[in-house]
Design a protein around this motif. Structure first.
Motif, PDB file in Angstrom:
ATOM      1  N   ARG A   1      -7.184  -0.193  -3.410  1.00  0.00           N
ATOM      2  CA  ARG A   1      -6.747  -1.566  -3.092  1.00  0.00           C
ATOM      3  C   ARG A   1      -7.040  -1.913  -1.640  1.00  0.00           C
ATOM      4  O   ARG A   1      -7.441  -3.038  -1.329  1.00  0.00           O
ATOM      5  N   THR A   2      -6.842  -0.940  -0.756  1.00  0.00           N
ATOM      6  CA  THR A   2      -7.015  -1.202   0.674  1.00  0.00           C
ATOM      7  C   THR A   2      -8.476  -1.265   1.081  1.00  0.00           C
ATOM      8  O   THR A   2      -8.911  -2.214   1.753  1.00  0.00           O
TER       9      THR A   2
ATOM     10  N   GLN B   1      -3.672  -2.118 -11.882  1.00  0.00           N
ATOM     11  CA  GLN B   1      -3.968  -1.138 -10.852  1.00  0.00           C
ATOM     12  C   GLN B   1      -5.334  -0.496 -11.126  1.00  0.00           C
ATOM     13  O   GLN B   1      -5.717  -0.333 -12.290  1.00  0.00           O
TER      14      GLN B   1
ATOM     15  N   PRO C   1       1.577   2.139  -8.753  1.00  0.00           N
ATOM     16  CA  PRO C   1       0.950   1.386  -7.660  1.00  0.00           C
ATOM     17  C   PRO C   1       0.974   2.108  -6.320  1.00  0.00           C
ATOM     18  O   PRO C   1       0.170   1.801  -5.447  1.00  0.00           O
ATOM     19  N   HIS C   2       1.899   3.068  -6.161  1.00  0.00           N
ATOM     20  CA  HIS C   2       2.007   3.750  -4.874  1.00  0.00           C
ATOM     21  C   HIS C   2       1.275   5.091  -4.844  1.00  0.00           C
ATOM     22  O   HIS C   2       1.314   5.800  -3.834  1.00  0.00           O
TER      23      HIS C   2
ATOM     24  N   ASN D   1      -4.612   4.668  -5.848  1.00  0.00           N
ATOM     25  CA  ASN D   1      -4.509   3.220  -6.005  1.00  0.00           C
ATOM     26  C   ASN D   1      -4.382   2.510  -4.665  1.00  0.00           C
ATOM     27  O   ASN D   1      -4.982   1.452  -4.455  1.00  0.00           O
ATOM     28  N   VAL D   2      -3.601   3.087  -3.767  1.00  0.00           N
ATOM     29  CA  VAL D   2      -3.457   2.495  -2.433  1.00  0.00           C
ATOM     30  C   VAL D   2      -4.819   2.457  -1.736  1.00  0.00           C
ATOM     31  O   VAL D   2      -5.195   1.460  -1.109  1.00  0.00           O
ATOM     32  N   TRP D   3      -5.571   3.565  -1.844  1.00  0.00           N
ATOM     33  CA  TRP D   3      -6.875   3.652  -1.181  1.00  0.00           C
ATOM     34  C   TRP D   3      -7.846   2.602  -1.728  1.00  0.00           C
ATOM     35  O   TRP D   3      -8.502   1.889  -0.955  1.00  0.00           O
TER      36      TRP D   3
ATOM     37  N   ARG E   1      -1.621   7.553  -4.207  1.00  0.00           N
ATOM     38  CA  ARG E   1      -2.579   7.461  -3.104  1.00  0.00           C
ATOM     39  C   ARG E   1      -3.923   6.867  -3.524  1.00  0.00           C
ATOM     40  O   ARG E   1      -4.514   6.062  -2.792  1.00  0.00           O
TER      41      ARG E   1
END
Length: 342
Positions: free
Chosen positions: A60-61, A45, A51-52, A56-58, A54
């Protein structure tokens, strides 16, 4: 062969093994720049969190999921090899030069002798340009924050610092002019021009629209290939030429100095474009597609250039537009990119 020499050969890895097989000692620039982005961790990550989360989500996206294909982002190099040390030294010299200009022209009573045309140009364009510089600072900061490598991120960091320098100088000159010209500079005020002058609105729209781009590749294109180069040409390079034409030599010289920052930004930007195309030829089509999607914004900025800088005795409005458009196209063409049509 001695036992000591034999052990030395068996050790294998050297101090600079993180750089791969360079075949040379890394430069000072590489040593302080390489692998300094703590959010690029292959197979893990981006952040040392779940992984969830915020963040990390940002990442990755909007960074890791972008369309550009690059096998090794750490292979990019800033053509100027700027480090914190070299940047501070260079900008200290630049500021010493500008401070000398300010002192010399102040002693000569420069601002008291400005014509109405010159004062109007500075009031309408130079003073409000600090809001533009603030916007470019935020855009550059985002390009840095999501940069896929420290080599790219450092370039954007120094670009951000350049914008802060521009803010400071625009604010300083505005204050100087207020002290010498009073209400001629205070009414209606630079914020009014930024928010209400029709000539400024396409530029303000471009900055605010660019701030809504979250994918790194699109943020890079709208910032470094569209909004920044166009507004640099208009509010630094062309404004400096207009200032000189109407008898404001101090501001012309300051803007010429600031344009050195713009040119350095342009060098790393297009070095990165060349790097991207060399990494994968398909990246050129991605960059062009993004450029085309910002065509309306770019056309608005170009159309505003002539109206914003129109002043008696300076370059005519249409000539300003043509000059800026030609310079922008000349930046893009060597890399197989074209300005959006229209």
């Amino acid at each position: 062969m001695t036992e000591l020499a034999s052990r030395s050969r068996r050790r294998g890895l050297k101090t600079w093994s993180a750089f791969g097989d360079l075949g040379r000692r890394p430069s000072d620039y590489e040593i302080v720049t390489h692998h300094m982005n703590h959010t690029t961790r292959p197979g893990e990550q981006p952040l040392e969190m779940g992984p969830h989360v915020r963040g990390n989500v940002w990442l990755r996206t909007h960074r890791d999921g972008m369309r550009l294909v690059v096998p090794d982002w750490d292979a990019f190099r800033d053509p100027d090899a700027v480090t914190y040390s070299t940047y501070v030294t260079a900008q200290d010299d630049q500021e010493t030069y500008v401070e000398g200009l300010l002192e010399r022209f102040d002693e000569a009573g420069h601002d008291e002798g400005l014509s109405d045309s010159a004062l109007g140009l500075l009031r309408r364009v130079l003073a409000p340009s600090r809001f533009l510089a603030h916007g470019l600072q935020m855009l550059s900061s985002y390009v840095q924050q999501l940069a896929p490598s420290s080599y790219v991120g450092n370039c954007a960091t120094f670009q951000t610092a350049d914008q802060l320098r521009r803010v400071q100088l625009a604010a300083y000159r505005t204050t100087q002019l207020r002290l010498t010209r009073g209400t001629e500079m205070t009414e209606p005020g630079e914020r009014w021009y930024w928010e209400n002058d029709p000539a400024w609105q396409p530029i303000r729209k471009a900055v605010e629209r660019a701030l809504l781009e979250f994918d790194w590749d699109r943020a890079f294109v709208v910032t470094n290939l569209v909004t920044k180069p166009l507004t640099d040409l208009i509010t630094v390079e062309r404004l400096g030429a207009q200032a000189e034409a109407v008898g404001a030599p101090l501001d012309a010289l300051i803007l010429q100095n600031l344009y050195l920052d713009c040119r350095r930004s342009r060098r790393w930007t297009f070095a990165l474009v060349s790097f991207l195309v060399a990494a994968d030829p398909g990246n050129r089509a991605v960059l062009q597609e993004h450029l085309d999607s910002f065509g309306e914004l770019a056309r608005g900025v170009l159309d505003a250039a002539g109206r914003l800088l129109e002043v008696s005795g300076g370059q005519p409005p249409q000539a300003i537009v043509d000059t800026v458009r030609s310079a922008w196209c000349d930046m893009l063409a060597p890399h197989g990119l074209t300005a959006p049509r229209g």
